[in-house]
Motif scaffolding. Structure first.
Motif, PDB file in Angstrom:
ATOM      1  N   HIS A 274       0.832  -1.205   0.000  1.00 20.85           N
ATOM      2  CA  HIS A 274       0.000   0.000   0.000  1.00 20.85           C
ATOM      3  C   HIS A 274       0.871   1.261   0.000  1.00 20.85           C
ATOM      4  O   HIS A 274       0.560   2.252  -0.660  1.00 20.85           O
ATOM      5  N   GLU A 277       2.358   1.623  -3.535  1.00 20.07           N
ATOM      6  CA  GLU A 277       1.417   1.615  -4.655  1.00 20.07           C
ATOM      7  C   GLU A 277       1.383   2.929  -5.446  1.00 20.07           C
ATOM      8  O   GLU A 277       1.351   2.903  -6.682  1.00 20.07           O
ATOM      9  N   PRO A 278       1.385   4.101  -4.797  1.00 22.20           N
ATOM     10  CA  PRO A 278       1.335   5.342  -5.590  1.00 22.20           C
ATOM     11  C   PRO A 278       2.484   5.494  -6.585  1.00 22.20           C
ATOM     12  O   PRO A 278       2.347   6.199  -7.590  1.00 22.20           O
ATOM     13  N   ALA A 281       1.030   3.244  -9.619  1.00 22.87           N
ATOM     14  CA  ALA A 281      -0.310   3.459 -10.169  1.00 22.87           C
ATOM     15  C   ALA A 281      -0.435   4.867 -10.724  1.00 22.87           C
ATOM     16  O   ALA A 281       0.285   5.779 -10.330  1.00 22.87           O
ATOM     17  N   ASN A 285      -5.463   6.636  -8.781  1.00 18.43           N
ATOM     18  CA  ASN A 285      -5.994   5.293  -9.027  1.00 18.43           C
ATOM     19  C   ASN A 285      -5.244   4.252  -8.206  1.00 18.43           C
ATOM     20  O   ASN A 285      -4.180   4.528  -7.643  1.00 18.43           O
ATOM     21  N   LYS A 286      -5.791   3.067  -8.180  1.00 17.43           N
ATOM     22  CA  LYS A 286      -5.131   1.925  -7.562  1.00 17.43           C
ATOM     23  C   LYS A 286      -4.709   0.944  -8.638  1.00 17.43           C
ATOM     24  O   LYS A 286      -5.243   0.945  -9.744  1.00 17.43           O
ATOM     25  N   LEU A 287      -3.750   0.106  -8.284  1.00 19.61           N
ATOM     26  CA  LEU A 287      -3.328  -0.931  -9.217  1.00 19.61           C
ATOM     27  C   LEU A 287      -4.427  -1.979  -9.367  1.00 19.61           C
ATOM     28  O   LEU A 287      -5.157  -2.262  -8.414  1.00 19.61           O
ATOM     29  N   PHE A 292      -1.370  -5.531  -8.220  1.00 21.47           N
ATOM     30  CA  PHE A 292      -1.158  -5.320  -6.791  1.00 21.47           C
ATOM     31  C   PHE A 292      -0.655  -6.599  -6.129  1.00 21.47           C
ATOM     32  O   PHE A 292       0.214  -6.556  -5.242  1.00 21.47           O
ATOM     33  N   GLY A 367      -7.247  -6.696   0.831  1.00 21.83           N
ATOM     34  CA  GLY A 367      -6.828  -6.742  -0.549  1.00 21.83           C
ATOM     35  C   GLY A 367      -7.253  -7.987  -1.287  1.00 21.83           C
ATOM     36  O   GLY A 367      -7.483  -7.955  -2.466  1.00 21.83           O
ATOM     37  N   ARG A 900     -10.039  -6.344  -3.601  1.00 23.44           N
ATOM     38  CA  ARG A 900      -9.671  -5.857  -4.930  1.00 23.44           C
ATOM     39  C   ARG A 900     -10.197  -6.743  -6.043  1.00 23.44           C
ATOM     40  O   ARG A 900     -10.395  -6.287  -7.166  1.00 23.44           O
ATOM     41  N   PRO A 905     -12.642  -0.289 -10.070  1.00 24.19           N
ATOM     42  CA  PRO A 905     -11.527   0.658  -9.941  1.00 24.19           C
ATOM     43  C   PRO A 905     -11.980   1.958  -9.270  1.00 24.19           C
ATOM     44  O   PRO A 905     -13.136   2.383  -9.398  1.00 24.19           O
ATOM     45  N   ASP A 906     -11.052   2.594  -8.550  1.00 22.58           N
ATOM     46  CA  ASP A 906     -11.388   3.818  -7.828  1.00 22.58           C
ATOM     47  C   ASP A 906     -11.956   4.881  -8.756  1.00 22.58           C
ATOM     48  O   ASP A 906     -12.892   5.606  -8.391  1.00 22.58           O
TER      49      ASP A 906
END
Length: 955
Positions: A274, A277-278, A281, A285-287, A292, A367, A900, A905-906
């Motif tokens: 986590h 992740e930024p 991605a 958004n998230k992977l 992930f 997750g 997930r 997706p976000d």
């Protein structure tokens, strides 16, 4: 116990861990005097086999042809055929790092997850359709089968199934998880294993290592805390130490164990993923789930390296791209040793006070569908555990076990906290090998049992002398850790609404293994040839002494609902009665599991062992009887419901009874209204009353076809009383009786109104049907829907098979069928929506078909996000101010679950949220899409299509 040619030559301890599996053994023949680790052959690459003491507990589900012939070696091959090859161990872990969507990991955690069917092929969780899946049970069994093959290869003269095998489990495993662990061993060819709690095993290993200095080493210890943090669980155990005044071995008693805490190294890997992740991605958004998962695997490897003794300052984490852009999309980020220690130490062992309790709000460490605790702070869980069980006498000694304690920073923080709470430093027992202490301790536990049995022997023969020589070579006597059952076990009794439920104590906490307790003062009428169900609870927190047979309110904290004891017991030969009077007998078995047996009062030789219902119990667990009714307001007229039940049953008998009575069609049609005059509005009928009414209707089902009115009323009332088909005692048996009526169909099939009630009935009880049964209903309703569409499209046409709306709603309730069927039907519904005049119920049905959170089925049957996107796009094209049903469908499809593999997706959810806010959506709907929250009763009713009975809740 004596040792001869027909008895085991080895004691073998197996640590079936979340991350690794380890095997240790000791010989009873005098040939060896120390506990040895088994080097387990496993592939490290396509052309290389290595033998290592750690077997990674992972399984790679390869694509056809991906592994060549390598998947067949070493033994045994784990794929059924070349279409489903699989490999276990180190090579599987390395392959899974590159392709995480094919890696089965954390099978042990899934084996304890009551929210899924643990015998269904659901792993790898969230994997693509082309990946062959296995169940948590099968995966666990395959690791043990690999171990068995490795042992038998190394010891051809002493096959593993003929040895004394001690298999370890978390102390917090409930009876369902323990039963499944035993079944996994049986499937692997190991039918006679004993179970041992992992913290006790780790402490046994430390005891063994002390040799002749054991008594002196524990002379100043009075209360030992064992903290075992593995890959998937944190286990907490307290052991009381009482010194022998004559200088002999101390007496050790396990006094408490913690609740099931799915928190360990896996969560730490998630936390690091986590954090990084930024860097991988797109902004905001998230992977995707697969990317992930790849990042989590990379973080796991980096964590182990950066927490090692000679760790580098930093490591590079690289994620490859996919497909033709494999290299072009490759990304790299840096993870430092300081980051890892800070994230892991401050995130999982933050400063805490002894009065602290875990937070209730769900954190970010979700997750992959597993029910991780809301609070990741082990320190707060530990504080609560000690406050409950240690009282004023906090532990003076601590033993740490698990690979995470290779990190000195974690050891330092934990011991500092214990010292702060106690007011002075605690003693830390040295554990030289936390990675395999549990396996060694399991073998040591087996030795302690042998020693105890040898001491009881009055006759010494040659094999016994050999065993004594082998034990003498260990140079120590090992005290067994007593304490018996870690929990008290209770039978849930029916309680009055508005009062706390009551329970009957089956087995008090502390009952030793092998001690059978017969509840001679309590007798039960046991129906043979019919479903029998006993609802059980366990409690490890209460310090109030209880006795077997005691009835007490189930108040306070720490109550854990166990899988029910449920079965259909056959009628023995020579026993004419379908009902027999029995007493309950409970014991903690020698292998470490709870056993409950029904013993006939008239003939003690007649007895029935009640098995735990661990298969297909998801619906019953997702829709479960409320365990805490003490704070609920008592509905008006509730007390009169029980007293006026005979009057209500008389009304049912008048309409559906055997005696010919002058009953008008109007009386039949008004049966429900007549019952409401007696019992109050039907929305207030609580679940016990509903099932009593249903049982009366079921007993009179043969008379439901007297007239068309009889049939309609029976279906309407019976469906209402049995909804949702699971959740109450004996519902499984009720559904089996109801399903026997399905092939009979309608007696008045020319009546469209009867068809409507037929569809409504099966929709109401759909949650109680299995996949095969739902498929039969689905095929029937799909065919009738086609006919109905053809009939209603003709000028002035009218359906002869009931309401089209109710057919739609029934189809959408079929949650147990493969999602591809629901996708196909949803696409047909979208085509229907292009026509003018299509019912608004079609939008409701589409929302149920593509829902993120099933109401009663296994989570792995939910339609994948990419498939649901088509239906969400259709709802987004609607004007939600004018079409609220389409908006609620979007809420169901975009609802956040924290998994997930299921969540959209976000960016997509943000699009839904933006439109909801501009359309004036209720705040509670917005919260369902923004965060992981429970759906309110009003929306449950809207989603389900009916209200739930009072006393049943959807979790």
């Amino acid at each position: 116990m004596t040792v001869n040619s027909t008895q085991p030559a080895y004691i073998v301890g197996i640590d079936l861990g979340t991350s690794h599996t380890v095997v240790a053994s000791v010989s009873l023949t005098g040939a060896a005097g120390d506990i040895a680790l088994l080097d387990i052959p496993q592939r490290s690459a396509a052309g290389e086999v290595v033998a290592l003491p750690l077997l990674p507990s992972v399984r790679y589900q390869a694509a056809p042809g991906e592994l060549g012939d390598s998947w067949q070696q070493p033994w045994p091959p784990q794929g059924a055929d070349e279409a489903a090859p699989a490999v276990i161990g180190r090579w599987a872990r390395d392959l899974g790092t590159a392709v995480p969507g094919r890696l089965v990991a954390s099978a042990k955690s899934w084996l304890s997850h009551t929210g899924v069917d643990r015998t269904a092929p659901i792993l790898p969780w969230g994997a693509d359709e082309e990946v062959v899946k296995v169940s948590p049970l099968a995966a666990s069994s395959s690791y043990l089968a690999h171990v068995k093959a490795a042992w038998d290869k190394a010891h051809p003269e002493a096959p593993l199934q003929a040895q004394t095998v001690v298999l370890t489990v978390p102390a917090s495993f409930d009876e369902g998880a323990r039963a499944l662990t035993l079944e996994a061993a049986q499937l692997a060819g190991l039918p006679g294993v004993q179970l041992l709690e992992e913290p006790k095993a780790a402490f046994h290993d430390w005891l063994l290592l002390q040799g002749e200095q054991l008594a002196a080493q524990l002379a100043d210890s009075r209360l030992v805390l064992v903290v075992d943090v593995g890959g998937g669980t944190t286990d907490l155990t307290l052991i009381r130490v009482e010194a022998d005044p004559e200088g002999g071995l101390p007496t050790l008693t396990r006094t408490a164990v913690g609740e099931h805490l799915m928190l360990g190294g896996d969560n730490m890997d998630l936390a690091l993923a986590h954090q990084l992740e930024p860097a991988f991605a797109d902004e905001g958004n998230k992977l995707p789930a697969q990317r992930f998962a790849q990042l989590v695997q990379r973080c796991r490897v980096a964590k182990e390296q950066l927490l090692a003794q000679d760790a580098p300052e930093q490591l590079s984490i690289t994620l490859l791209g996919g497909g033709s852009r494999l290299l072009a999309q490759t990304q790299t980020a840096t993870l430092t040793r300081t980051q890892v220690q800070s994230r892991v130490v401050e995130g999982f062992l933050p400063p805490a006070q002894i009065s602290d309790v875990p937070a209730k709000r769900q954190g970010a460490l979700r997750g992959f569908g597993l029910p991780y605790p809301a609070d990741a702070a082990i320190s707060r869980h530990l504080a609560q555990f000690l406050s409950l069980h240690a009282g004023g006498a906090l532990p003076d000694t601590v033993l740490l076990n698990g690979g995470v304690f290779h990190a000195h920073a974690l050891v330092q923080r934990l011991t500092d906290l214990l010292g702060q709470w106690r007011g002075k430093a605690v003693r830390v027992l040295h554990n030289p090998h936390p990675d395999w202490a549990v396996a060694r301790g399991a073998a040591a536990y087996g030795l302690a049992r042998v020693q105890a049995e040898l001491q009881e022997k009055s006759e010494v023969n040659r094999p016994a002398v050999q065993a004594q020589q082998a034990l003498a070579a260990i140079k120590t006597m090992i005290p067994r850790i007593g304490g018996g059952a870690a929990r008290s076990y209770w039978l849930l009794l029916p309680g009055k609404k508005g009062q706390a439920p009551q329970g009957l104590c089956l087995l008090p906490r502390g009952t030793e293994e092998g001690v059978r307790i017969v509840l001679s003062g309590r007798r039960f009428a046991l129906k043979l040839g019919q479903a029998v169900r006993f609802n059980l609870l366990a409690n490890s927190q209460s310090s109030v002494p209880v006795q077997a047979g005691q009835i007490a309110p189930l108040t306070g904290d720490g109550w854990v609902e166990l899988p029910p004891l449920a079965t259909v017991l056959p009628v023995p030969e020579g026993l004419a009665a379908a009902q027999v009077e029995v007493q309950l007998q409970a014991s903690m078995s020698e292998v470490g599991t709870l056993e409950v047996r029904c013993v006939a009062v008239q003939d003690a030789a007649q007895s029935w062992l009640l098995p735990f219902a661990v298969r297909g119990a998801v619906a019953a667990e997702n829709i479960a009887a409320s365990a805490d009714a003490s704070s609920a307001e008592e509905p008006k007229g509730l007390n009169s419901q029980a007293t006026r039940l005979p009057e209500a049953l008389a009304l049912i008998e008048r309409i559906f009874g055997t005696q010919a009575q002058e009953v008008t069609a109007k009386e039949v049609r008004q049966l429900r209204q007549s019952l409401e005059k007696v019992l109050g509005p039907r929305e207030g009928w609580e679940v016990g009353l509903l099932r009593a009414l249903f049982d009366a209707l079921l007993a009179r089902a043969k008379r439901r076809r007297r007239t068309a009115e009889h049939e309609r009323v029976w279906l309407n009332l019976a469906g209402w009383c049995l909804r949702p088909g699971v959740g109450a005692e004996l519902d499984g048996w009720r559904m089996a009786q109801v399903w026997a009526l399905y092939p009979q169909g309608l007696g008045h099939g020319k009546e469209a109104a009867n068809w409507t009630e037929w569809w409504v009935f099966w929709r109401r009880v759909a949650a109680g049907l299995n996949e095969e049964q739902q498929m039969q209903v689905l095929e029937a309703v799909a065919g009738q829907m086609q006919k109905t569409v053809q009939q209603t499209t003709r000028a002035g046409g009218k359906s002869s098979h009931g309401s089209y709306d109710d057919m739609l709603r029934l189809f959408a309730a079929m949650e147990a069928v493969p999602w591809q069927y629901r996708q196909e039907m949803g696409q047909w519904m979208l085509q229907r929506l292009e026509r003018e005049g299509e019912t608004v119920q079609t939008w409701w049905a589409i929302g149920r078909l593509a829902v993120r959170q099933s109401l009663a089925a296994n989570a792995h049957l939910v339609m994948p996000p990419e498939a649901a996107q088509e239906f969400l796009d259709a709802t987004l094209a609607q004007d939600w101010r004018k079409n609220e049903t389409a908006m609620f469908a979007a809420v169901q499809m975009a609802r956040m679950t924290g998994d997930r593999a299921r969540d959209l997706p976000d960016a997509v959810r943000e699009q839904v949220l933006e439109k909801m806010r501009s359309s004036g959506a209720p705040q509670r709907w917005i919260e369902l899409v923004e965060q992981v929250v429970q759906m309110e009763a009003e929306d449950h009713k809207r989603s389900l299509g009916d209200s739930l009975p009072p006393g049943l809740v959807l979790l």
